[in-house]
Design an enzyme around this catalytic site. Structure first.
Site, PDB file in Angstrom:
ATOM      1  N   GLY A 172       0.853  -1.199   0.000  1.00 39.74           N
ATOM      2  CA  GLY A 172       0.000   0.000   0.000  1.00 39.74           C
ATOM      3  C   GLY A 172       0.880   1.237   0.000  1.00 39.74           C
ATOM      4  O   GLY A 172       1.856   1.303   0.750  1.00 39.74           O
ATOM      5  N   ASP A 210       0.635   2.099   8.842  1.00 37.79           N
ATOM      6  CA  ASP A 210       0.210   1.296   9.992  1.00 37.79           C
ATOM      7  C   ASP A 210       1.199   1.349  11.164  1.00 37.79           C
ATOM      8  O   ASP A 210       0.832   1.020  12.290  1.00 37.79           O
ATOM      9  CB  ASP A 210       0.008  -0.173   9.585  1.00 37.79           C
ATOM     10  CG  ASP A 210      -0.977  -0.339   8.443  1.00 37.79           C
ATOM     11  OD1 ASP A 210      -1.798   0.573   8.225  1.00 37.79           O
ATOM     12  OD2 ASP A 210      -0.914  -1.371   7.757  1.00 37.79           O
ATOM     13  N   MET A 243      -7.657   3.223   9.395  1.00 39.55           N
ATOM     14  CA  MET A 243      -6.898   2.052   8.935  1.00 39.55           C
ATOM     15  C   MET A 243      -5.911   1.597  10.013  1.00 39.55           C
ATOM     16  O   MET A 243      -5.931   2.093  11.138  1.00 39.55           O
ATOM     17  CB  MET A 243      -6.178   2.398   7.641  1.00 39.55           C
ATOM     18  CG  MET A 243      -7.072   2.431   6.428  1.00 39.55           C
ATOM     19  SD  MET A 243      -6.080   2.709   4.940  1.00 39.55           S
ATOM     20  CE  MET A 243      -7.256   2.278   3.667  1.00 39.55           C
ATOM     21  N   GLU A 299      -9.964  -0.348  11.865  1.00 37.48           N
ATOM     22  CA  GLU A 299     -10.626  -1.290  10.944  1.00 37.48           C
ATOM     23  C   GLU A 299     -10.468  -2.747  11.393  1.00 37.48           C
ATOM     24  O   GLU A 299     -11.299  -3.590  11.078  1.00 37.48           O
ATOM     25  CB  GLU A 299     -10.061  -1.119   9.528  1.00 37.48           C
ATOM     26  CG  GLU A 299      -8.560  -1.390   9.456  1.00 37.48           C
ATOM     27  CD  GLU A 299      -7.958  -1.237   8.080  1.00 37.48           C
ATOM     28  OE1 GLU A 299      -8.673  -0.925   7.124  1.00 37.48           O
ATOM     29  OE2 GLU A 299      -6.723  -1.440   7.969  1.00 37.48           O
ATOM     30  N   ARG A 355     -23.907   8.018  13.041  1.00 33.43           N
ATOM     31  CA  ARG A 355     -23.450   8.073  11.643  1.00 33.43           C
ATOM     32  C   ARG A 355     -21.996   7.616  11.564  1.00 33.43           C
ATOM     33  O   ARG A 355     -21.189   7.960  12.436  1.00 33.43           O
ATOM     34  CB  ARG A 355     -23.502   9.497  11.106  1.00 33.43           C
ATOM     35  CG  ARG A 355     -24.883  10.079  10.995  1.00 33.43           C
ATOM     36  CD  ARG A 355     -25.597   9.566   9.743  1.00 33.43           C
ATOM     37  NE  ARG A 355     -26.727  10.413   9.437  1.00 33.43           N
ATOM     38  CZ  ARG A 355     -27.898  10.386  10.059  1.00 33.43           C
ATOM     39  NH1 ARG A 355     -28.113   9.537  11.034  1.00 33.43           N
ATOM     40  NH2 ARG A 355     -28.874  11.210   9.698  1.00 33.43           N
ATOM     41  N   HIS A 415      -8.786   5.645   2.166  1.00 31.42           N
ATOM     42  CA  HIS A 415      -7.508   5.988   1.521  1.00 31.42           C
ATOM     43  C   HIS A 415      -7.144   7.452   1.619  1.00 31.42           C
ATOM     44  O   HIS A 415      -6.042   7.837   1.209  1.00 31.42           O
ATOM     45  CB  HIS A 415      -7.525   5.486   0.076  1.00 31.42           C
ATOM     46  CG  HIS A 415      -7.563   3.992   0.018  1.00 31.42           C
ATOM     47  ND1 HIS A 415      -8.735   3.284   0.139  1.00 31.42           N
ATOM     48  CD2 HIS A 415      -6.576   3.080  -0.072  1.00 31.42           C
ATOM     49  CE1 HIS A 415      -8.475   1.991   0.098  1.00 31.42           C
ATOM     50  NE2 HIS A 415      -7.168   1.844  -0.027  1.00 31.42           N
ATOM     51  N   ARG A 474      -3.934   7.785   3.221  1.00 32.77           N
ATOM     52  CA  ARG A 474      -2.699   7.428   2.508  1.00 32.77           C
ATOM     53  C   ARG A 474      -2.334   8.419   1.410  1.00 32.77           C
ATOM     54  O   ARG A 474      -1.226   8.367   0.878  1.00 32.77           O
ATOM     55  CB  ARG A 474      -2.856   6.038   1.874  1.00 32.77           C
ATOM     56  CG  ARG A 474      -2.997   4.920   2.860  1.00 32.77           C
ATOM     57  CD  ARG A 474      -2.290   3.668   2.420  1.00 32.77           C
ATOM     58  NE  ARG A 474      -2.465   3.305   1.038  1.00 32.77           N
ATOM     59  CZ  ARG A 474      -3.016   2.153   0.626  1.00 32.77           C
ATOM     60  NH1 ARG A 474      -3.474   1.283   1.513  1.00 32.77           N
ATOM     61  NH2 ARG A 474      -3.091   1.875  -0.651  1.00 32.77           N
TER      62      ARG A 474
HETATM   63  O1  F6P Z   1      -1.105  -1.396   5.074  1.00 26.40           O
HETATM   64  C1  F6P Z   1      -1.629  -0.163   4.720  1.00 26.40           C
HETATM   65  C2  F6P Z   1      -3.122  -0.226   4.563  1.00 26.40           C
HETATM   66  O2  F6P Z   1      -3.605   1.074   4.242  1.00 26.40           O
HETATM   67  C3  F6P Z   1      -3.885  -0.815   5.757  1.00 26.40           C
HETATM   68  O3  F6P Z   1      -4.028   0.109   6.804  1.00 26.40           O
HETATM   69  C4  F6P Z   1      -5.173  -1.241   5.101  1.00 26.40           C
HETATM   70  O4  F6P Z   1      -5.778  -2.303   5.803  1.00 26.40           O
HETATM   71  C5  F6P Z   1      -4.733  -1.694   3.745  1.00 26.40           C
HETATM   72  O5  F6P Z   1      -3.481  -1.079   3.488  1.00 26.40           O
HETATM   73  C6  F6P Z   1      -5.703  -1.304   2.646  1.00 26.40           C
HETATM   74  O6  F6P Z   1      -5.240  -1.853   1.468  1.00 26.40           O
HETATM   75  P1  F6P Z   1      -5.801  -1.503   0.017  1.00 26.40           P
HETATM   76  O7  F6P Z   1      -5.172  -0.204  -0.395  1.00 26.40           O
HETATM   77  O8  F6P Z   1      -5.337  -2.620  -0.820  1.00 26.40           O
HETATM   78  O9  F6P Z   1      -7.267  -1.362   0.128  1.00 26.40           O
END
Ligand code: F6P
Length: 341
Positions: A10, A127, A169, A221, A265, A271, A274
């Protein structure tokens, strides 16, 4: 030397800062040449590469994502995968490889190194679950994005006297939930390391309303209920055999409404955690990791991962770095619990 660089798993903010530092020092100080492999281990597996020099890395320090692309390709899951990687690296006259990734990407690097490949690892993941380093880059950015979300949720929750649930995440580690939840003043923080009792969660919700404020629940999650207190959904597996997590906040929304009668809610940050530009801390850490990774390659010190210990960058064996996940210790979670309800 001719050095290959790849980014796997990721993506996270700071990958480009590592690539830039590796190339700037490697070319400018040591006179090495670089190629970038595209999309993680898929690059060496298929021989897909792009030229990488100082001109190619100009301007990328603050840019999120990775100019090399990423994937969760696992060469050990492909037919003759490791042999194909070795053949393609030899054909491209690669003397060493820098693999920037998390547990999975670096796990492949450790295995390939054990089979003779000259590789150095750089730890990345939002993470923060790699045990050999105090922090991975990307984590600080994710925590700041989640904290800003919690700040925003507080004001709208108060206006409507609602329960707002934020899913963050972190896979099987609760670092993002813990740090952002504490920084944002969440009323309940739930992490995978401590199975939760859903009845207690509902009690915290009511306790918060009793103070005339609205509850904010931060749930990782990967958080799991104590057996029998809540039913969650099944998930599919990725190429490394990991479950794809997501969706616990929606379950909370329905169950809190049903059990407390309160309006609830869910927000799934997903993402957003990220994407985008890295924080100053992540740029600083990623840049230093890149500088030290290229030093290790230059010295022929392979099979290592660069790691942050305090403010020092050390080298640790890749095999050790990928052996176990770094999870939240009980005493840190106990600190957060003081503020629940
Ligand atoms: O390992 C990074 C991460 O963002 C995790 O926190 C999450 O579970 C996973 O990757 C999500 O992966 P993808 O981008 O494949 O949905």
């Amino acid at each position: 030397m001719r050095i290959g660089v790849l980014t796997g798993g990721g993506d996270c903010p700071g990958l480009n800062a590592v690539i830039r530092a590796v190339v700037r020092k490697g070319e400018g100080v040591y006179g090495h040449r670089f190629v970038g492999f595209r999309d993680g281990w898929r690059g060496p597996l298929t021989g897909d590469m792009v030229p990488l020099d100082t001109a190619a890395v100009r301007g990328i320090l603050p840019r999120g994502g990775t100019i090399l692309g990423s994937s969760r390709t696992n060469p050990y899951a492909a037919v003759d995968g490791p042999s194909l990687v070795r053949e393609n690296l030899a054909a491209a006259e690669i003397d060493a490889l820098i693999a920037i990734g998390g547990e999975d990407t670096l796990g492949v690097a450790a295995r390939l190194h054990a089979e003779g490949l000259p590789v150095v690892g750089v730890p990345k993941t939002i993470d923060n679950d790699l045990s050999a380093t105090d922090y991975t880059f990307g984590f600080d950015t994710a925590v700041n994005i989640a904290t800003e979300a919690i700040d925003r949720l507080h004001t709208t929750a108060e206006s409507h006297h609602r329960v707002l649930i934020l899913e963050v995440m972190g896979r099987h580690a609760g670092w993002i939930a813990l740090h952002s939840g504490m920084a944002g003043g969440a009323n309940v923080i739930l992490i995978p390391e401590r199975p939760f009792d859903f009845d207690k969660v509902c009690a915290f919700v009511e306790a918060r309303f009793a103070t005339h404020y609205s509850p904010i629940i931060v749930v990782a999650e990967g958080a799991t209920p104590l057996a029998g207190t809540l039913v969650t959904r099944e998930s599919e597996l990725d190429a490394f055999g990991h479950v794809r997590l997501q969706g616990i906040a929606q379950v909370f929304e329905t169950e809190i409404r049903g059990r407390t009668g309160r309006d609830a809610r869910a927000t799934v940050l997903g993402h957003l955690q990220r994407g985008g530009t890295p924080t100053a801390f992540d740029r600083w850490l990623a840049t230093r990791f890149g500088l030290h990774a290229v030093d290790a390659v230059h010295e022929g010190d392979f099979g290592v991962m660069v790691a942050l210990h305090g403010t020092r960058i050390d080298r640790v064996p890749l095999a050790e770095a990928t052996r176990e996940l770094k999870t939240v210790p009980a005493e840190l979670y106990d600190e957060a619990e003081i503020f629940f309800g």
